[in-house]
Design an enzyme around this catalytic site. Structure first.
Site, short mmCIF file in Angstrom:
data_model
loop_
_atom_site.label_atom_id
_atom_site.label_comp_id
_atom_site.label_asym_id
_atom_site.label_seq_id
_atom_site.Cartn_x
_atom_site.Cartn_y
_atom_site.Cartn_z
N HIS A 50 34.38 -42.68 -0.40
CA HIS A 50 35.03 -42.99 -1.68
C HIS A 50 34.43 -44.29 -2.23
CE1 HIS A 50 38.14 -43.02 -4.71
NE2 HIS A 50 38.35 -44.29 -4.43
N ARG A 99 45.27 -22.92 -3.85
CA ARG A 99 44.44 -23.91 -3.14
C ARG A 99 44.27 -23.49 -1.67
NH1 ARG A 99 43.44 -28.96 -5.23
NH2 ARG A 99 44.38 -29.29 -7.26
N GLY A 158 46.86 -36.72 1.63
CA GLY A 158 46.93 -37.46 0.37
C GLY A 158 45.55 -37.55 -0.28
N MET A 200 34.80 -32.54 -5.05
CA MET A 200 35.84 -32.92 -6.00
C MET A 200 37.08 -32.01 -5.93
SD MET A 200 34.50 -35.57 -7.19
CE MET A 200 35.50 -36.01 -8.59
C1 GRF Z 1 30.10 -40.84 -4.65
O1 GRF Z 1 30.31 -42.00 -5.41
C2 GRF Z 1 31.20 -40.67 -3.63
O2 GRF Z 1 31.70 -41.89 -3.16
C3 GRF Z 1 32.27 -39.94 -4.41
O3 GRF Z 1 31.55 -39.04 -5.21
C4 GRF Z 1 30.24 -39.57 -5.47
C5 GRF Z 1 29.28 -38.51 -5.04
O4 GRF Z 1 27.97 -38.85 -5.37
N1 GRF Z 1 33.22 -39.31 -3.54
P1 GRF Z 1 26.78 -37.96 -4.81
O5 GRF Z 1 27.07 -36.52 -5.20
O6 GRF Z 1 26.71 -38.13 -3.33
O7 GRF Z 1 25.55 -38.47 -5.51
#
Ligand code: GRF
Length: 213
Positions: A109, A65, A143, A90
């Protein structure tokens, strides 16, 4: 403030940032680069359409990582990035990344943190029967979705909701909240005091403007 966005998927939050930037409401933040860890993701396409530089680094190409994170830092530094926005990125970042941008990494989030961190936040909210859901923009720490909260927006959970309908309602708020927070951080209006984050009024503007965050 030179801003880099990291994404992994559809990039609708990135699009909200692009639209705000092109419309003049993101300044003093400017979008200088978009990085992704998934080749061919829609976020990269959106950036290219907007004439923003892009890079793709697959995390799978790195043994650890930390190695991946160091490569990300190098790409962002190459473009002079000072502020990093995770918009559906992600991967959990390590100190190798976060130490390079102290208090300068934001994440969005789809839940009212500290409830429902991690993946499938909308499902977690439905399963728990909450009546209010929403989204949070926070500083990133080591975290998962635990860093100091900058701003939140709430939406109702309706009786017939499923993950998809609730997710769409939350996304609408994400697209409003994220550009507003990026602008506030880039303007130096955001003060971190331990876990508490204060948003100061923009110079010369009344408090009313703040509430629109
Ligand atoms: C969103 O719901 C964000 O809050 C989460 O991942 C999703 C990303 O959506 N972290 P996008 O790629 O911006 O359409």
């Amino acid at each position: 403030m030179k801003t880099g966005v990291l994404a992994s998927g559809s990039g609708t939050n990135l699009q909200a940032l692009i639209d705000a930037w092109k419309g003049g409401s993101l300044a003093p933040a400017e979008l200088v680069v978009v990085g992704a860890n998934v080749a061919g993701c829609l976020a990269v396409e959106r950036a290219q359409k907007a004439d923003i530089a892009t890079f793709v680094l697959s995390h799978k190409a790195f043994p650890t990582r930390e190695d991946f994170d160091r490569a990300l830092v190098a790409e962002l530094r190459r473009r002079g990035v000072e502020l990093v926005v995770l918009a559906g990125f992600m991967r959990v970042l390590t100190g190798a990344f976060l130490d390079a941008f102290p208090e300068r990494v934001l994440n969005i989030h789809p839940a009212l943190l500290p409830a429902f961190p991690g993946i499938h936040a909308q499902k977690q909210a439905l399963d728990d029967g909450v009546k209010l859901a929403g989204c949070t923009v926070h500083f990133v720490d080591k975290g998962t979705d635990t860093g100091p909260i900058i701003a939140q927006a709430a939406v109702p959970v309706l009786p017939g909701d499923d993950e998809d309908s609730l997710g769409k309602r939350i996304l609408g708020e994400e697209h409003r909240l994220l550009p507003a927070v990026v602008r506030a951080v880039a303007s130096g209006q955001v003060n971190v005091e331990g876990r508490r984050v204060r948003i100061l009024p923009p110079a010369g503007l009344a408090d009313a403007r703040l509430r629109s965050l």
